[in-house]
Every structure is written in C-alpha cells, then in structure tokens.
Design a protein around this motif. Structure first.
Motif, short mmCIF file in Angstrom:
data_model
loop_
_atom_site.label_atom_id
_atom_site.label_comp_id
_atom_site.label_asym_id
_atom_site.label_seq_id
_atom_site.Cartn_x
_atom_site.Cartn_y
_atom_site.Cartn_z
N ASN A 72 -5.52 -1.67 -9.27
CA ASN A 72 -4.60 -0.59 -9.65
C ASN A 72 -3.18 -1.12 -9.79
O ASN A 72 -2.47 -0.79 -10.74
CB ASN A 72 -4.57 0.52 -8.59
N CYS A 82 0.80 -1.21 0.00
CA CYS A 82 0.00 0.00 0.00
C CYS A 82 0.84 1.27 0.00
O CYS A 82 0.28 2.36 0.02
CB CYS A 82 -0.97 -0.02 1.18
N SER A 83 2.15 1.14 0.02
CA SER A 83 3.00 2.34 -0.04
C SER A 83 3.64 2.51 -1.41
O SER A 83 4.53 3.34 -1.58
CB SER A 83 4.07 2.26 1.05
N PRO A 88 -2.25 4.74 3.74
CA PRO A 88 -3.48 5.49 3.99
C PRO A 88 -3.83 5.49 5.48
O PRO A 88 -3.50 4.53 6.18
CB PRO A 88 -4.53 4.70 3.21
N CYS A 132 2.27 3.56 -4.22
CA CYS A 132 1.79 4.69 -5.03
C CYS A 132 1.56 5.94 -4.20
O CYS A 132 1.70 7.04 -4.68
CB CYS A 132 0.48 4.33 -5.73
N HIS A 133 1.12 5.77 -2.97
CA HIS A 133 0.86 6.91 -2.09
C HIS A 133 1.39 6.53 -0.71
O HIS A 133 1.77 5.37 -0.48
CB HIS A 133 -0.63 7.25 -2.04
N THR A 134 1.42 7.48 0.21
CA THR A 134 1.82 7.12 1.57
C THR A 134 0.76 6.17 2.13
O THR A 134 -0.36 6.11 1.61
CB THR A 134 1.90 8.38 2.46
#
Ligand code: HEC
Length: 122
Positions: free
Chosen positions: A94, A67-68, A74, A70-72
């Motif tokens: 995704n 989960c890290s 969540p 693409c973005h920090t």
C-alpha cells in the motif's frame, strides 16, 4: 557547355561524411531524456516521492512511523507471526503504491518482531 557535372573527390566526400556524422551526433545528444525513465521504481504509479526510511531505525520506530501514515496505529491484536508478516507486507505494498515512505525488505522483519513482542496475549 563547360559546366559539366564533376563527382566530388574522395577527400571532400569523407570530410562531408564526417561533418554530417558530427552534426547528427550533436543532435542525438540534444534529445531530452524520456520522462518515463523515472517511473522504473516500484512506486511507478505514485507521485514519485516515495522513499525508504533513514537506515538504522529500530522496529519500534519504524512501526510508529510507517504504520501511522494512513490510519492510526493499529491495535496489536493476537495473530500468528505469519499473519502479521503477510499483513505488514500488504501494508508495505500500500505504502509503495500510494507514494508513502515504505519499508525496505530488511526492515519488514524488525517491524514484525516488534509487533509480535507487543501484541495482546491470545
Ligand atoms: C499506505 C497506507 C497504509 C499504511 C502506511 C499502512 N496501512 Fe494498514 N491499512 C491501510 C488500509 C487502506 C487498510 C484497510 C484496507 C485493508 O484491510 O487492506 C488498512 C488496514 C489495516 C489493518 C486492519 C486490516 C486487517 O486485515 O486486520 C491493520 C491491522 C493494519 N492496517 C496494520 C498496519 C500496519 C501494521 C502498518 C505498518 C506496517 C500499516 N497498517 C500501514 C492502509 C495503510
């Protein structure tokens, strides 16, 4: 005229046929593999290096790694288990479509369970 056309005798005809068969077989084996054979993975439109994580990772490790990408990570706000499951599945899609490391079907639930165990109370 002594130079009359004579039909090939049967043995010669068979040998010629076999020789052609061998030549065609060799040419056939030389045809290169089609490139699009590699595109049969679910990450068909990606750069082609998408892969699963090493097996045996806990939900926590999988969450941190997956989960890290693409973005920090969540914030684990309160959501229903079903909402989190749908979100993880959507994020996993995704990952596959963008050629990131993605979760196998068996790894989705441990990640959801980890999120549920750490989410903020309602
Ligand atoms: C392939 C890149 C990618 C990865 C990996 C990824 N995300 Fe996302 N995430 C996005 C994008 C893009 C958005 C914003 C668009 C959207 O909401 O779909 C987003 C938005 C979110 C949101 C806010 C959207 C909402 O509906 O609340 C949360 C929460 C989230 N991601 C959680 C996760 C979790 C949990 C994982 C790991 C299982 C993860 N993400 C992995 C790309 C990614």
């Amino acid at each position: 005229m002594t130079n009359q056309f004579k039909p090939m005798n049967n043995v010669v005809a068979i040998l010629v046929t076999i020789a052609f068969a061998i030549v065609f077989f060799i040419l056939f084996m030389l045809i290169p593999e089609p490139e699009n054979k590699k595109a049969s993975s679910p990450a068909g439109q990606s750069s082609g290096n998408a892969r699963a994580f090493p097996s045996g990772l806990t939900g926590e490790v999988l969450f941190n790694r997956a989960c890290s990408q693409c973005h920090t990570l969540p914030p684990l706000t309160h959501r229903s288990p079903e909402d989190w499951r749908i979100l993880v599945l959507k994020m996993n899609r995704n990952m596959q479509q963008t050629g990131k490391n993605y979760l196998t079907p068996e790894e989705v639930q441990p990640v959801v369970d980890y999120i549920l165990s750490r989410q903020k109370p309602a």
